[in-house]
Motif scaffolding. Structure first.
Motif, PDB file in Angstrom:
ATOM      1  N   ASP A 105       1.532  -1.326  -0.084  1.00  0.00           N
ATOM      2  CA  ASP A 105      -0.418   0.079  -0.010  1.00  0.00           C
ATOM      3  C   ASP A 105       0.894   1.083   0.465  1.00  0.00           C
ATOM      4  O   ASP A 105       0.701   2.437  -1.065  1.00  0.00           O
ATOM      5  N   TYR A 106       2.330   1.353   1.003  1.00  0.00           N
ATOM      6  CA  TYR A 106       3.261   2.832   0.494  1.00  0.00           C
ATOM      7  C   TYR A 106       4.307   2.462  -0.175  1.00  0.00           C
ATOM      8  O   TYR A 106       4.542   3.191  -0.278  1.00  0.00           O
TER       9      TYR A 106
ATOM     10  N   LEU B 289       6.871   9.070   6.902  1.00  0.00           N
ATOM     11  CA  LEU B 289       6.354   8.444   5.873  1.00  0.00           C
ATOM     12  C   LEU B 289       6.393   9.603   4.966  1.00  0.00           C
ATOM     13  O   LEU B 289       6.048   9.222   3.539  1.00  0.00           O
TER      14      LEU B 289
ATOM     15  N   LYS C 177       8.383   9.577   1.810  1.00  0.00           N
ATOM     16  CA  LYS C 177       8.386   8.502   0.706  1.00  0.00           C
ATOM     17  C   LYS C 177       9.856   7.946   0.245  1.00  0.00           C
ATOM     18  O   LYS C 177       9.601   7.349   0.119  1.00  0.00           O
TER      19      LYS C 177
ATOM     20  N   SER D 210      -6.843   6.580   5.663  1.00  0.00           N
ATOM     21  CA  SER D 210      -5.358   6.403   6.269  1.00  0.00           C
ATOM     22  C   SER D 210      -5.243   5.254   7.631  1.00  0.00           C
ATOM     23  O   SER D 210      -5.787   5.421   7.947  1.00  0.00           O
TER      24      SER D 210
END
Length: 471
Positions: A288-289, A351, A354, A436
């Motif tokens: 997902d990330y 986060l 990225k 989220s």
């Protein structure tokens, strides 16, 4: 791994007869052993150690496969869309969490299976039960039209693997003397925990091997069938049942009345529950990330780096117990929760960068801290029940407190495993409500702070050094 059975049979007989105090080991049909007394030094040194080690080796292998099967769906779910399945995020999280829910629940009855059937016999049965979720997975993921209810049922059956931990630990407890029990149980637990890492490493490779750019999902289950059969055969041929392994339902009922059981269960949810919960969701979080890093192509195979999380967590567990012996389990547990809170906060705050490699490094640190916490928390339990339980304060002898501690270990391991269900479901609820995962991670940080405070308040603050100082 094996010892000649004639040697085993002859040696203890002569030793026991000459001493005249401890009856000779008696080997009965069905690989039952009578007169086992691991605390007797002569029996242990002449034959007991070799027998116990052989049973431990096969116990580790069978429990390892239990963890493998327990974690299969956490790996498979991220591959289902590529195989033609259409599932919502909520359905995916249910497939990830259902094995932990069932596995945690099964740990309670599994604890009593060894006295009922014998350690060797139950290892055979529990290993063969792993064939059902393994083959079931292979069948249902081969058809994208398989209903979600069927997928969820087969995922639930993977909980058989989670139950194996309780019976395996209970069995090995009977084989080893108190002076060596901690290390033996640590090896048994760590060997089982490694199954989660190996599954996450091996499955992506095998399902893409020679698949010409696609995935061969049924192999995720079928690849373990030969090893499961080997584990069942090894248990049948080389393991033993002990007539001295007695069930202790009374001890379990008494342990449930001890407030310390519930306090330690809460702490174990935070340590082991985090380990098994994050092991289950780590592949999903990476996808997902950082979808580009979900799998890394190497030639014709795909590699997922998600296996590194449970790997470092498993390896850290025995060292957490060893450091707790030196520093005190409560101090180590507090340090683990503090580290987990800081690491989780750092992960959330970074986060936006990225940066996959930073994300991976922080999660590996989180797994490591949970592994240290696992070992430290588990080490606290027998000490607490020997010094600070109601029974101990009321003057109970060591045999009684040891019975309570043994029962508590099984119950706490079961309760702690529910963390494997809670963490995916909290992440799912967070994603559903806000789109989220960040609120969920803040919730985990708050939980770690609460657990840190509880551990400090009960086992460090104003602790009497003689009674509690080395908890």
């Amino acid at each position: 791994m094996t010892v000649d059975r004639a040697t085993e049979q002859a040696t203890p007989s002569s030793a026991g007869a000459s001493v005249g105090q401890v009856p000779a080991l008696e080997f009965r049909p069905g690989r039952w052993i009578a007169n086992w007394n691991a605390e007797d030094h002569e029996q242990w040194d002449t034959a007991g150690r070799a027998i116990a080690r052989r049973n431990l080796n096969w116990s580790i292998f069978a429990e390892f496969l239990g963890f493998v099967v327990w974690q299969l769906w956490s790996i498979v779910v991220v591959q289902l869309p590529a195989a033609g399945f259409t599932l919502s995020t909520s359905e995916i999280f249910w497939l990830i969490s259902m094995p932990s829910l069932v596995g945690a629940t099964l740990r309670i009855p599994y604890t009593f299976m060894v006295p009922r059937f014998g350690g060797r016999n139950w290892t055979i049965i529990s290993a063969l039960l792993l064939l059902i979720p393994s083959i079931g997975l292979a069948i249902c993921v081969s058809n994208p039209e398989t209903p979600f209810g069927t997928l969820l049922l087969v995922a639930a059956l993977a909980g058989f693997g989670g139950g194996n931990f309780a019976s395996s630990m209970a069995n090995i407890t009977f084989f080893y003397p108190a002076r060596e029990k901690g290390w033996a149980l640590g090896l048994n637990a760590a060997g089982g925990n490694l199954g989660a890492a190996v599954a996450q490493l091996a499955v992506p490779i095998v399902i893409t091997l020679l698949a010409a750019g696609t995935v061969n999902l049924p192999m995720a289950g079928l690849m373990w069938v030969p090893l499961i059969l080997l584990a069942a055969f090894g248990a049948w041929k080389y393991m033993d049942n002990l007539t001295s392994a007695k069930g202790d339902v009374t001890g379990s009922v008494a342990a449930l009345k001890e407030p310390h059981l519930w306090i330690m269960a809460l702490l174990y949810i935070g340590t082991f529950g985090s380990f098994i919960g994050f092991a289950g969701v780590f592949p999903k979080l990476i996808k997902d990330y950082f979808p580009d890093f979900s799998t890394i192509g190497i030639g014709t195979v795909a590699l997922s780096l998600a296996f590194l999380g449970p790997l470092v967590g498993s390896l850290a567990r025995p060292y957490g117990g060893r450091m707790a012996d030196r520093m005190g389990g409560a101090r180590m547990t507090v340090a683990a929760f503090a580290s987990m809170a800081v690491i989780t906060l750092t992960m959330v705050w970074t986060l936006p960068l990225k940066n996959f490699w930073l994300f991976l490094a922080l999660f590996l640190m989180l797994f490591t801290a949970s592994g240290f916490g696992n070992g430290a928390t588990y080490r606290m339990i027998p000490v607490i029940f020997a010094t600070s339980s109601r029974a101990a304060r009321n003057g109970a002898d060591s045999v009684t407190t040891q019975r309570l501690a043994s029962a508590a270990l099984g119950l706490i391991s079961a309760i702690g495993a529910y963390g494997g269900f809670v963490i995916p479901q909290v992440l799912n609820a967070s994603n559903t409500a806000s789109g989220s995962y960040t609120p969920a991670f803040y919730g985990f940080v708050a939980a770690y702070v609460v657990m840190l405070t509880v551990c400090w308040a009960f086992y460090i603050r104003n602790a009497n050094r003689d009674a509690m100082g080395h908890v």
